[in-house]
Design a protein around this motif. Structure first.
Motif, PDB file in Angstrom:
ATOM      1  N   ASP A 354      91.696 -40.889  16.894  1.00 53.05           N
ATOM      2  CA  ASP A 354      91.730 -42.216  17.733  1.00 53.05           C
ATOM      3  C   ASP A 354      91.014 -43.381  17.106  1.00 53.05           C
ATOM      4  OD1 ASP A 354      92.869 -41.188  19.627  1.00 53.05           O
ATOM      5  OD2 ASP A 354      90.973 -40.639  21.107  1.00 53.05           O
ATOM      6  N   LYS A 355      89.860 -43.216  16.280  1.00 53.05           N
ATOM      7  CA  LYS A 355      89.327 -44.328  15.445  1.00 53.05           C
ATOM      8  C   LYS A 355      90.382 -44.879  14.592  1.00 53.05           C
ATOM      9  CE  LYS A 355      84.662 -42.223  16.023  1.00 53.05           C
ATOM     10  NZ  LYS A 355      83.745 -41.362  15.007  1.00 53.05           N
ATOM     11  N   PHE A 356      91.017 -44.232  13.636  1.00 54.63           N
ATOM     12  CA  PHE A 356      92.104 -44.755  12.812  1.00 54.63           C
ATOM     13  C   PHE A 356      93.203 -45.405  13.682  1.00 54.63           C
ATOM     14  CE2 PHE A 356      90.241 -41.788   9.779  1.00 54.63           C
ATOM     15  CZ  PHE A 356      90.112 -42.553   8.734  1.00 54.63           C
ATOM     16  N   ASP A 357      93.705 -44.879  14.561  1.00 55.49           N
ATOM     17  CA  ASP A 357      94.740 -45.473  15.319  1.00 55.49           C
ATOM     18  C   ASP A 357      94.325 -46.808  16.029  1.00 55.49           C
ATOM     19  OD1 ASP A 357      97.363 -45.208  16.721  1.00 55.49           O
ATOM     20  OD2 ASP A 357      96.430 -44.747  18.656  1.00 55.49           O
ATOM     21  N   THR A 358      93.048 -46.787  16.645  1.00 53.04           N
ATOM     22  CA  THR A 358      92.614 -48.205  17.031  1.00 53.04           C
ATOM     23  C   THR A 358      92.527 -49.295  15.875  1.00 53.04           C
ATOM     24  OG1 THR A 358      91.214 -47.025  18.821  1.00 53.04           O
ATOM     25  CG2 THR A 358      90.464 -49.447  17.888  1.00 53.04           C
ATOM     26  N   LEU A 359      92.154 -49.028  14.870  1.00 49.97           N
ATOM     27  CA  LEU A 359      92.062 -49.790  13.597  1.00 49.97           C
ATOM     28  C   LEU A 359      93.429 -50.378  13.390  1.00 49.97           C
ATOM     29  CD1 LEU A 359      89.477 -48.123  11.216  1.00 49.97           C
ATOM     30  CD2 LEU A 359      89.109 -50.334  12.544  1.00 49.97           C
TER      31      LEU A 359
END
Length: 394
Positions: A354-359
């Protein structure tokens, strides 16, 4: 006062001449044929460009007979209204591609013409009709060459900054793809695997599948994608879930959604077109997507399902068939095997991804937000810099 303002005050204080585009451009001579897929090779010499929106080449070819060497040139997609600036030898690899540049006696800088067309091309968009005739009818300003060059210098700076952000975002996407593959790579001997139909319910009863494989169907109404433009409302709280890839987030209201309003936590793939995967939780209206939900979120997280399908999108794409618009073989999709680690492990993997996807995807934060803001700033100044009072007398 800026340098451009000073130049305008000095060289064209009363306005500038406006001319019809057809009178000041020339169609560049050269090949304009469709390049066969068999001609496009990884080790080809010349980049191949088509009408698509990608800024990068669609591939490379050694078909030297089709090379355009008169550069720079503006590539215009007659069916797509796409413009590309190309300043190297290349191949125009599709029907409907027009190659244009300024007439040498027009007093028009090619790069200035490119920016003007980028700013004005939306004026002639009307679906899938051919546009080149309309493009030729556009009336554009032709300020003194020094003014053109000063404007080009400013706009080149904006596009350079945008390109840097795009490159950084692309690097982040590759990093995300790396972790997507790493985190979802499970050992067959230590992780339980199930066929997808065992753990999910879909929105439709599919052909070539036994009743045991689809004991439950969760139906969602869907609308044609062109309906979205009639109900779109940026102030709404209902997501318009299209079938397209990388589309702009569009919303509507519950009232406008009407009987098509849906709600839930779902994963979707398009019934036709380019294979891609979407996840959404909340209220939505869907175009013709095939929608899945986990039968038991204590065993299979919907978000984990989304990331696993995304990791395997190339395999899913291979299940799409058809000579025109391709459709997936859902029997093959539902027969895919998915790893099912403990739900705690699924949630941990989801939190990292999720953190990578948000970035790389969330336009409200990080690089996507900065890139979006930069593009809006660039478009604002482009329109402002290219707006000139018309000279009413010679």
């Amino acid at each position: 006062m800026s340098k451009i303002d000073e130049l305008i005050a000095e060289l064209c204080p009363d306005g500038v001449v406006h001319k019809e585009l057809g009178d000041i451009i020339r169609k560049v001579a050269g090949a304009n044929k469709k390049i066969a897929k068999s001609e496009i090779k990884e080790d080809g010499i010349y980049p191949v460009y088509t009408q698509g929106a990608n800024k990068t080449p669609d591939g490379f070819s050694n078909a030297a007979s089709a090379v355009i060497s008169d550069t720079p040139v503006i590539l215009y997609g007659d069916h797509t209204n796409v413009l590309k600036w190309i300043d190297n030898e290349f191949i125009a690899g599709a029907d409907g591609v027009k190659l244009i540049s300024a007439d040498r006696n027009s007093g028009l800088d090619d790069r200035f013409l490119y920016y003007v067309l980028l700013d004005r091309v939306r004026e002639i968009s009307d679906g899938y009709a051919r546009h080149f005739a309309k493009l030729r009818q556009l009336t554009i300003p032709v300020p003194p060459l020094k003014v053109q060059q000063a404007i080009v210098s400013v706009l080149d700076t904006f596009t350079g900054l945008e390109a840097e952000l795009e490159a950084e975002l692309e690097a982040r996407k590759k990093q995300y793809e790396f972790y997507l593959n790493q985190l979802l790579n499970f050992d067959d001997t230590t992780t339980r695997w199930h066929e997808l139909w065992e753990l999910t319910s879909w929105d439709k009863k599919f052909n070539n599948m036994s009743k045991e494989m689809q004991p439950k169907v969760v139906k969602y109404p869907y609308v044609l994608a062109n309906v979205f433009k009639n109900i779109e409302d940026e102030n709404g709280n209902v997501r318009l879930l299209s079938t397209g890839i990388n589309e702009t987030i569009r919303m509507t209201t519950e009232d406008k959604a009407g009987k098509n309003l849906c709600e839930g936590e779902i994963v979707a793939i398009p019934w036709g077109g380019t294979p891609n995967v979407k996840y959404y939780k909340g209220k939505f209206v869907t175009a013709d997507n095939r929608i899945a939900t986990s039968n038991d979120i204590t065993k299979l997280s919907n978000k984990f399902l989304y990331y696993w399908l995304q990791k395997n999108i190339e395999t899913i794409a291979s299940f799409y068939r058809g000579s025109g618009i391709k459709h997936p073989s859902m029997a093959q999709v539902l027969s895919l095997k998915i790893p099912v680690p403990p739900i705690e492990e699924q949630n941990h993997i989801v939190s990292i991804l999720d953190k990578f996807d948000t970035l790389v995807s969330d336009i409200s934060v990080g690089l996507p937000a900065e890139l979006n803001a930069r593009r809006k700033q660039y478009e604002y100044y482009r329109t402002k810099l290219l707006s000139f009072k018309e000279l009413t007398h010679a």
